[in-house]
Design a protein around this motif. Structure first.
Motif, PDB file in Angstrom:
ATOM      1  N   VAL A 160       0.831  -1.160   0.039  1.00  0.00           N
ATOM      2  CA  VAL A 160       0.012   0.033  -0.046  1.00  0.00           C
ATOM      3  C   VAL A 160       0.925   1.525  -0.033  1.00  0.00           C
ATOM      4  O   VAL A 160       0.380   2.586  -0.440  1.00  0.00           O
ATOM      5  CB  VAL A 160      -0.886  -0.023   1.252  1.00  0.00           C
ATOM      6  CG1 VAL A 160      -0.199   0.230   2.468  1.00  0.00           C
ATOM      7  CG2 VAL A 160      -2.225   0.921   1.119  1.00  0.00           C
ATOM      8  N   LEU A 161       2.249   0.835   0.173  1.00  0.00           N
ATOM      9  CA  LEU A 161       3.148   2.194   0.306  1.00  0.00           C
ATOM     10  C   LEU A 161       4.376   1.843  -0.181  1.00  0.00           C
ATOM     11  O   LEU A 161       4.833   0.638   0.509  1.00  0.00           O
ATOM     12  CB  LEU A 161       3.200   3.036   1.670  1.00  0.00           C
ATOM     13  CG  LEU A 161       4.104   4.364   1.803  1.00  0.00           C
ATOM     14  CD1 LEU A 161       3.644   5.219   2.790  1.00  0.00           C
ATOM     15  CD2 LEU A 161       5.611   3.835   2.319  1.00  0.00           C
ATOM     16  N   GLU A 162       5.109   2.363  -1.128  1.00  0.00           N
ATOM     17  CA  GLU A 162       6.400   2.048  -1.457  1.00  0.00           C
ATOM     18  C   GLU A 162       7.226   3.262  -1.497  1.00  0.00           C
ATOM     19  O   GLU A 162       6.953   4.321  -1.758  1.00  0.00           O
ATOM     20  CB  GLU A 162       6.213   1.339  -2.869  1.00  0.00           C
ATOM     21  CG  GLU A 162       5.214   0.051  -3.067  1.00  0.00           C
ATOM     22  CD  GLU A 162       4.140   0.517  -3.536  1.00  0.00           C
ATOM     23  OE1 GLU A 162       3.237  -0.471  -3.819  1.00  0.00           O
ATOM     24  OE2 GLU A 162       3.726   1.638  -3.718  1.00  0.00           O
ATOM     25  N   GLU A 163       8.524   2.917  -1.297  1.00  0.00           N
ATOM     26  CA  GLU A 163       9.753   4.148  -1.223  1.00  0.00           C
ATOM     27  C   GLU A 163      10.996   3.773  -1.961  1.00  0.00           C
ATOM     28  O   GLU A 163      11.267   2.493  -1.775  1.00  0.00           O
ATOM     29  CB  GLU A 163       9.783   4.712   0.059  1.00  0.00           C
ATOM     30  CG  GLU A 163      10.083   3.889   1.023  1.00  0.00           C
ATOM     31  CD  GLU A 163      10.068   4.579   2.503  1.00  0.00           C
ATOM     32  OE1 GLU A 163      10.509   5.513   2.376  1.00  0.00           O
ATOM     33  OE2 GLU A 163       9.703   4.072   3.288  1.00  0.00           O
ATOM     34  N   GLU A 195       4.638  -0.319  -8.263  1.00  0.00           N
ATOM     35  CA  GLU A 195       5.600   0.784  -7.706  1.00  0.00           C
ATOM     36  C   GLU A 195       6.757   1.611  -8.455  1.00  0.00           C
ATOM     37  O   GLU A 195       7.492   2.408  -8.016  1.00  0.00           O
ATOM     38  CB  GLU A 195       6.092   0.303  -6.444  1.00  0.00           C
ATOM     39  CG  GLU A 195       6.941  -0.771  -6.498  1.00  0.00           C
ATOM     40  CD  GLU A 195       6.037  -2.048  -6.436  1.00  0.00           C
ATOM     41  OE1 GLU A 195       6.605  -3.256  -6.199  1.00  0.00           O
ATOM     42  OE2 GLU A 195       4.898  -2.140  -6.549  1.00  0.00           O
ATOM     43  N   HIS A 196       6.754   1.260  -9.870  1.00  0.00           N
ATOM     44  CA  HIS A 196       7.809   1.503 -10.533  1.00  0.00           C
ATOM     45  C   HIS A 196       8.181   3.144 -10.663  1.00  0.00           C
ATOM     46  O   HIS A 196       9.171   3.539 -10.850  1.00  0.00           O
ATOM     47  CB  HIS A 196       7.699   1.037 -12.131  1.00  0.00           C
ATOM     48  CG  HIS A 196       6.814   1.605 -12.766  1.00  0.00           C
ATOM     49  ND1 HIS A 196       5.352   1.530 -13.126  1.00  0.00           N
ATOM     50  CD2 HIS A 196       6.788   2.946 -13.882  1.00  0.00           C
ATOM     51  CE1 HIS A 196       4.967   2.167 -13.783  1.00  0.00           C
ATOM     52  NE2 HIS A 196       5.795   2.967 -14.280  1.00  0.00           N
ATOM     53  N   PRO A 197       7.094   4.084 -10.506  1.00  0.00           N
ATOM     54  CA  PRO A 197       7.300   5.349 -10.547  1.00  0.00           C
ATOM     55  C   PRO A 197       8.066   5.859  -9.443  1.00  0.00           C
ATOM     56  O   PRO A 197       8.994   6.832  -9.586  1.00  0.00           O
ATOM     57  CB  PRO A 197       5.845   5.909 -10.384  1.00  0.00           C
ATOM     58  CG  PRO A 197       4.924   4.915 -10.794  1.00  0.00           C
ATOM     59  CD  PRO A 197       5.769   3.710 -10.510  1.00  0.00           C
ATOM     60  N   VAL A 198       8.110   5.146  -8.237  1.00  0.00           N
ATOM     61  CA  VAL A 198       9.298   5.899  -7.323  1.00  0.00           C
ATOM     62  C   VAL A 198      10.819   5.650  -7.811  1.00  0.00           C
ATOM     63  O   VAL A 198      11.553   6.431  -7.605  1.00  0.00           O
ATOM     64  CB  VAL A 198       9.168   5.138  -6.076  1.00  0.00           C
ATOM     65  CG1 VAL A 198       7.815   5.415  -5.225  1.00  0.00           C
ATOM     66  CG2 VAL A 198       9.373   3.632  -5.806  1.00  0.00           C
ATOM     67  N   VAL A 225       1.957   6.056  -2.669  1.00  0.00           N
ATOM     68  CA  VAL A 225       0.740   5.275  -1.951  1.00  0.00           C
ATOM     69  C   VAL A 225      -0.237   4.930  -3.026  1.00  0.00           C
ATOM     70  O   VAL A 225      -0.480   5.535  -4.128  1.00  0.00           O
ATOM     71  CB  VAL A 225       0.060   6.070  -0.704  1.00  0.00           C
ATOM     72  CG1 VAL A 225       1.048   6.377   0.208  1.00  0.00           C
ATOM     73  CG2 VAL A 225      -0.206   7.426  -1.471  1.00  0.00           C
ATOM     74  N   ARG A 226      -0.822   3.976  -2.765  1.00  0.00           N
ATOM     75  CA  ARG A 226      -2.185   3.309  -3.540  1.00  0.00           C
ATOM     76  C   ARG A 226      -3.409   3.809  -2.837  1.00  0.00           C
ATOM     77  O   ARG A 226      -3.796   3.370  -1.725  1.00  0.00           O
ATOM     78  CB  ARG A 226      -1.934   1.751  -3.888  1.00  0.00           C
ATOM     79  CG  ARG A 226      -0.395   1.416  -4.181  1.00  0.00           C
ATOM     80  CD  ARG A 226      -0.557  -0.154  -4.555  1.00  0.00           C
ATOM     81  NE  ARG A 226       0.766  -0.476  -4.711  1.00  0.00           N
ATOM     82  CZ  ARG A 226       0.856  -1.897  -5.101  1.00  0.00           C
ATOM     83  NH1 ARG A 226      -0.067  -2.477  -5.248  1.00  0.00           N
ATOM     84  NH2 ARG A 226       2.179  -2.250  -5.382  1.00  0.00           N
ATOM     85  N   LEU A 227      -4.172   4.739  -3.718  1.00  0.00           N
ATOM     86  CA  LEU A 227      -5.457   5.104  -3.450  1.00  0.00           C
ATOM     87  C   LEU A 227      -6.664   4.029  -3.609  1.00  0.00           C
ATOM     88  O   LEU A 227      -6.730   3.798  -4.869  1.00  0.00           O
ATOM     89  CB  LEU A 227      -5.838   6.287  -4.065  1.00  0.00           C
ATOM     90  CG  LEU A 227      -6.957   7.077  -3.347  1.00  0.00           C
ATOM     91  CD1 LEU A 227      -7.046   7.216  -1.940  1.00  0.00           C
ATOM     92  CD2 LEU A 227      -7.365   8.385  -4.053  1.00  0.00           C
ATOM     93  N   TYR A 228      -7.121   3.204  -2.798  1.00  0.00           N
ATOM     94  CA  TYR A 228      -8.079   2.118  -3.239  1.00  0.00           C
ATOM     95  C   TYR A 228      -9.627   2.404  -2.804  1.00  0.00           C
ATOM     96  O   TYR A 228      -9.839   3.382  -1.720  1.00  0.00           O
ATOM     97  CB  TYR A 228      -7.598   0.924  -2.463  1.00  0.00           C
ATOM     98  CG  TYR A 228      -6.438  -0.215  -2.954  1.00  0.00           C
ATOM     99  CD1 TYR A 228      -6.677  -0.686  -3.951  1.00  0.00           C
ATOM    100  CD2 TYR A 228      -5.304   0.273  -2.591  1.00  0.00           C
ATOM    101  CE1 TYR A 228      -5.524  -1.595  -4.374  1.00  0.00           C
ATOM    102  CE2 TYR A 228      -4.415  -0.643  -2.670  1.00  0.00           C
ATOM    103  CZ  TYR A 228      -4.478  -1.281  -3.801  1.00  0.00           C
ATOM    104  OH  TYR A 228      -3.546  -2.111  -4.271  1.00  0.00           O
ATOM    105  N   ALA A 229     -10.465   1.952  -3.796  1.00  0.00           N
ATOM    106  CA  ALA A 229     -12.039   1.691  -3.359  1.00  0.00           C
ATOM    107  C   ALA A 229     -12.055   0.842  -2.127  1.00  0.00           C
ATOM    108  O   ALA A 229     -12.305  -0.318  -2.639  1.00  0.00           O
ATOM    109  CB  ALA A 229     -12.612   1.767  -4.452  1.00  0.00           C
TER     110      ALA A 229
END
Length: 663
Positions: free
Chosen positions: A238-241, A295-298, A335-339
């Motif tokens: 849910v969170l990557e860095e 998470e590749h954008p980080v 972070v991943r914004l989920y429904a």
């Protein structure tokens, strides 16, 4: 280089690939299911081709239909994105047979790393350290139970054929092993069509650290630094860095070397991720994802590279654009914004996005989403609705930028994990990088606190949202909702529901506003009481609320009878109810347990007439890649069963009805 690229995916990753391909001068072709006919990626592409019904098994997982679309459009290459067919060796082989470039690794590498058990054996042979466990072919329950006892509890059951937390179950004691094994196999079969599992020692406080690797067809393989993906729920990130914080230089170097060795051991080409379990200075190979990661954008934010462009160039036969990784610049967090509803164990949420406003992208903030305001979140696909990626010169600055971006998000119509993410990013342990895969569970009381009763200001704002006219006073005086009377002061009741709680408000029209009281007594107002205790006016996306002597600006979003009020101390969703409705109707229906969202009934664990106890699992529903357990709210007897195992049910469909002592 190719001229036409087909994207065999949907959502934010399809939009991301289209943007890069367009910048490179390529023509893009989207595919879409019936549920995605008006989706953003369809609108963005140069051409779009329908491939079948909403269910992924009838559309995005149909190799034949995707290849037919590629031939019809003249596409010379197919990018599979992530998920769906991205790690399907048969799809890569079918592309090669059709003379279409597959933007990804060769089939042999996908097949080698697609089996967790086989990949562990390969890594052990290549000198890459692995976690002690069982990766054998014998899959009968007795053998697996024996191996679990040999490894020693706690153990971790993992689906052999896939990732993403599907088919993954920690087992703390031998008595729980059989039930958890059955659940893991069922989940693995549904997600990957393969119910084989492997067993590993369950480490107590591990970190999930991964290394981005890249290889070309000329034999060049490099790493692009580390990422930490330890913060997870339901075994999903849910969170990557990037880079992974607080690793010693020696451990970081060992991870880089092991990741490159793993890629070379299978003749890897394209982008891939080698994942490790790290505890202290020890690191063990976990798996390799043979695709681009969510998470590749980080990694892109700290290297300045476009990994999708690299994929396309390598797939066209070009060498890697660089011989080694550039040094990481600053820090990035995603972070991943989920429904989903964190209060209900992150149960997926479906419905229309009545309000969906995200901050604008900037050099230090990247927003990726495949949905827009008004789009529907359906039960057919993953419930992720957006990724927010922040950059800063250091980790603290990146987290602060991400926190500000989350505070600017506005969502209504579905339940989301926005509040959870805000608390996560601001948590002192997160700021201190006290990371491990149990982070979300360890700080559950902080990240998912029990709901606090709505304060007077939230109730006042909700009341004003219902009372203040929109677009001027109504033409028909009988449609006025402000309590105006020709003679005397008009009083009206408002009943607001907040979960199981009820707030009964009495509003008496006074001058240009109202006097507001609760059933339990007069509201506590700051300052002296005036003859206008509550008043307000509409602003853009908010209300100006004057309560007593204090003026507040309160963001308010309304979706039918649901009103979302956001204050500095939290967010509340209140529902307008009929204050004159007879009581007791809700209690009468408490025994009827219905499907919370559309899905498929995978197990019915009770029979009609059976006695059950509170908390007992009655049925298991599968929806949006998640298993939901329907449990008994109280002791009782099964009075009726409204479905059968294997049935596809809509939201609200009766699953089981109980007769309880209270009823």
């Amino acid at each position: 280089m190719f001229r036409t690229l087909l994207i065999a995916n949907r959502g934010e990753i399809a939009c991301r690939i289209i943007r890069t391909a367009r910048r490179m001068g390529l023509r893009t072709v989207a595919v879409f299911s019936e549920a995605d006919a008006s989706a953003l990626h369809v609108e963005m592409a140069d051409a779009a081709i329908p491939i079948g019904p909403a269910r992924a098994s009838d559309s995005y997982l149909r190799i034949d239909r995707i290849l037919d679309a590629a031939r019809a459009s003249g596409a010379e290459a197919i990018h599979p994105g992530y998920g769906f067919l991205s790690e399907n060796a048969a799809f890569a082989e079918a592309c090669a047979e059709a003379g279409i470039a597959f933007v990804g690794p060769p089939p042999a590498a996908i097949r080698a790393m697609g089996s967790k058990a086989e990949s562990k054996r390969l890594m052990e042979a290549a000198g890459v350290p692995i976690v002690p466990g069982y990766h054998g072919e014998e899959q009968d329950e007795a053998r697996l139970s024996h191996e679990a006892a040999r490894i020693g509890f706690p153990v971790l059951i993992k689906a052999s054929a896939g990732g993403g937390g599907k088919g993954m179950r920690p087992v703390l004691a031998a008595a729980d092993f059989a039930a958890q094994l059955a659940g893991a196999r069922r989940e693995a079969k549904a997600a990957f069509g393969d119910d084989r599992v492997l067993l590993e020692r369950y480490l107590q406080k591990p970190r999930h650290v991964e290394v981005q690797v890249f290889a070309d067809s000329q034999g060049n393989t490099i790493h692009l630094h580390t990422r930490d993906c330890s913060v997870q729920r339901r075994h999903q990130k849910v969170l990557e860095e990037a880079p992974a914080p607080d690793l010693s230089p020696a451990l970081r170097a060992r991870l880089h070397e092991a990741a490159v060795a793993a890629a070379r051991a299978v003749g890897y080409v394209s982008a891939g991720t080698v994942e490790f379990i790290v505890e202290g200075e020890d690191a063990f190979f976990m798996e390799m994802n043979t695709r681009l990661q969510v998470e590749h954008p980080v990694t892109e934010m700290v290297t300045g590279l476009d990994l999708v462009e690299w994929q396309l160039r390598v797939a066209a036969g070009e060498p890697l654009p660089r011989a080694e990784a550039p040094p990481p610049r600053g820090h990035s967090v995603e972070v991943r914004l989920y429904a989903e509803d964190p209060a209900q164990d992150f149960r997926p949420s479906t419905g229309p996005l009545r309000r969906f406003a995200l901050p604008d992208s900037a050099p230090d903030l990247r927003i990726e989403s495949g949905v827009r305001e008004g789009d529907a979140i359906t039960p057919f696909y993953d419930p992720m609705i957006a990724k927010l990626v922040a950059w800063g010169p250091d980790r603290g600055a990146a987290l602060a930028r991400l926190g500000a971006a989350l505070d600017a998000c506005r969502i209504a119509g579905i339940t989301s994990n926005l509040g959870f993410l805000q608390r996560l990013v601001a948590h002192p342990a997160m700021r201190a990088a006290e990371l491990d895969t149990g982070f979300a569970a360890r700080f559950a009381a902080d990240l998912r606190p029990p709901p606090r009763p709505a304060p007077p200001l939230a109730l006042a704002a909700a009341a004003l949202e219902l009372l203040l006219p929109r677009g001027g006073p109504p033409a028909d005086p009988w449609e006025r909702a402000d309590g105006w009377r020709l003679q005397g002061a008009g009083t009206q009741l408002l009943l607001l529901g907040e979960g199981e709680a009820r707030h009964r408000l009495r509003l008496t029209h006074a001058g240009t506003g109202w006097r507001l009281a609760l059933a339990e007594g007069e509201l506590a107002l700051s300052g002296t009481q005036s003859d206008c205790a509550l008043s307000g006016r509409r602003l853009d996306g908010a209300l100006q609320v004057t309560l007593g002597d204090t003026v507040h600006r309160v963001p308010v979003l309304r979706d039918g009878d649901a009103i979302q009020v956001t204050l500095p101390e939290g967010r509340w969703i209140l529902h307008r109810l009929d204050p004159h409705a007879p009581t007791g109707g809700e209690a009468a229906g408490q025994g009827r347990l219905s499907a919370p969202i559309p899905g498929r009934v995978v197990q019915l664990l009770v029979t009609q007439g059976e006695s059950v106890s509170r908390g007992q699992v009655l049925a298991v529903l599968e929806a949006m890649k998640t298993e939901l357990r329907i449990t008994a709210p109280a002791d009782g007897v099964v009075a009726h069963i409204g479905c059968a195992a294997g049935d596809t049910v809509e939201e609200g469909t009766e699953i089981v009805t109980l007769e309880t002592a209270g009823a």
